[in-house]
Design a protein around this motif. Sequence first.
Motif, mmCIF file in Angstrom:
data_model
loop_
_atom_site.group_PDB
_atom_site.id
_atom_site.type_symbol
_atom_site.label_atom_id
_atom_site.label_comp_id
_atom_site.label_asym_id
_atom_site.label_seq_id
_atom_site.Cartn_x
_atom_site.Cartn_y
_atom_site.Cartn_z
ATOM 1 N N HIS A 18 0.809 -1.209 0.000
ATOM 2 C CA HIS A 18 0.000 0.000 0.000
ATOM 3 C C HIS A 18 0.850 1.271 0.000
ATOM 4 O O HIS A 18 0.374 2.329 -0.388
ATOM 5 C CB HIS A 18 -0.963 0.013 1.189
ATOM 6 C CG HIS A 18 -2.014 -1.035 1.101
ATOM 7 N ND1 HIS A 18 -2.306 -1.874 2.132
ATOM 8 C CD2 HIS A 18 -2.824 -1.395 0.085
ATOM 9 C CE1 HIS A 18 -3.259 -2.701 1.773
ATOM 10 N NE2 HIS A 18 -3.591 -2.436 0.526
ATOM 11 N N GLU A 19 2.090 1.153 0.423
ATOM 12 C CA GLU A 19 2.961 2.323 0.473
ATOM 13 C C GLU A 19 3.149 2.932 -0.918
ATOM 14 O O GLU A 19 3.077 4.147 -1.076
ATOM 15 C CB GLU A 19 4.329 1.957 1.063
ATOM 16 C CG GLU A 19 4.276 1.456 2.484
ATOM 17 C CD GLU A 19 3.979 -0.033 2.611
ATOM 18 O OE1 GLU A 19 3.896 -0.735 1.568
ATOM 19 O OE2 GLU A 19 3.810 -0.495 3.748
ATOM 20 N N ASP A 20 3.381 2.083 -1.912
ATOM 21 C CA ASP A 20 3.578 2.588 -3.276
ATOM 22 C C ASP A 20 2.318 3.248 -3.819
ATOM 23 O O ASP A 20 2.389 4.233 -4.562
ATOM 24 C CB ASP A 20 4.026 1.468 -4.210
ATOM 25 C CG ASP A 20 5.419 0.955 -3.864
ATOM 26 O OD1 ASP A 20 6.214 1.731 -3.293
ATOM 27 O OD2 ASP A 20 5.706 -0.206 -4.167
ATOM 28 N N LEU A 22 0.114 4.846 -1.955
ATOM 29 C CA LEU A 22 0.040 6.154 -1.302
ATOM 30 C C LEU A 22 0.998 7.163 -1.924
ATOM 31 O O LEU A 22 0.648 8.335 -2.098
ATOM 32 C CB LEU A 22 0.335 6.012 0.195
ATOM 33 C CG LEU A 22 -0.786 5.391 1.014
ATOM 34 C CD1 LEU A 22 -0.317 5.138 2.445
ATOM 35 C CD2 LEU A 22 -2.019 6.267 1.001
ATOM 36 N N VAL A 23 2.190 6.722 -2.278
ATOM 37 C CA VAL A 23 3.158 7.609 -2.933
ATOM 38 C C VAL A 23 2.576 8.132 -4.250
ATOM 39 O O VAL A 23 2.653 9.327 -4.547
ATOM 40 C CB VAL A 23 4.506 6.886 -3.173
ATOM 41 C CG1 VAL A 23 5.410 7.687 -4.095
ATOM 42 C CG2 VAL A 23 5.195 6.614 -1.842
ATOM 43 N N GLN A 36 -0.737 0.505 -9.223
ATOM 44 C CA GLN A 36 -0.506 -0.009 -7.873
ATOM 45 C C GLN A 36 -1.771 -0.630 -7.282
ATOM 46 O O GLN A 36 -1.715 -1.679 -6.625
ATOM 47 C CB GLN A 36 0.013 1.097 -6.951
ATOM 48 C CG GLN A 36 1.411 1.555 -7.266
ATOM 49 C CD GLN A 36 2.437 0.452 -7.099
ATOM 50 O OE1 GLN A 36 2.296 -0.441 -6.270
ATOM 51 N NE2 GLN A 36 3.485 0.505 -7.901
ATOM 52 N N ASN A 40 -2.173 -4.527 -6.132
ATOM 53 C CA ASN A 40 -2.649 -4.922 -4.804
ATOM 54 C C ASN A 40 -3.863 -5.848 -4.897
ATOM 55 O O ASN A 40 -3.944 -6.846 -4.169
ATOM 56 C CB ASN A 40 -3.002 -3.693 -3.969
ATOM 57 C CG ASN A 40 -1.780 -2.944 -3.514
ATOM 58 O OD1 ASN A 40 -0.755 -3.537 -3.226
ATOM 59 N ND2 ASN A 40 -1.880 -1.638 -3.442
#
Length: 52
Positions: A18-20, A22-23, A36, A40
Amino acid sequence: MEEASERPGFNGADPAGHEDLLVALRGKDPAEAARQAGTNINATVERHRSTR
């Protein structure tokens, strides 16, 4: 996914990946955010298929 969430031992969503997303969202990059999100979703589907 609903069926998987009702199985004994299910402890919720894995935050990995999930970090990617959000970026990409913070960077206002809709194409990357869509990529992304798709990544996921596909990983989640495969994880649930492998636990049947």
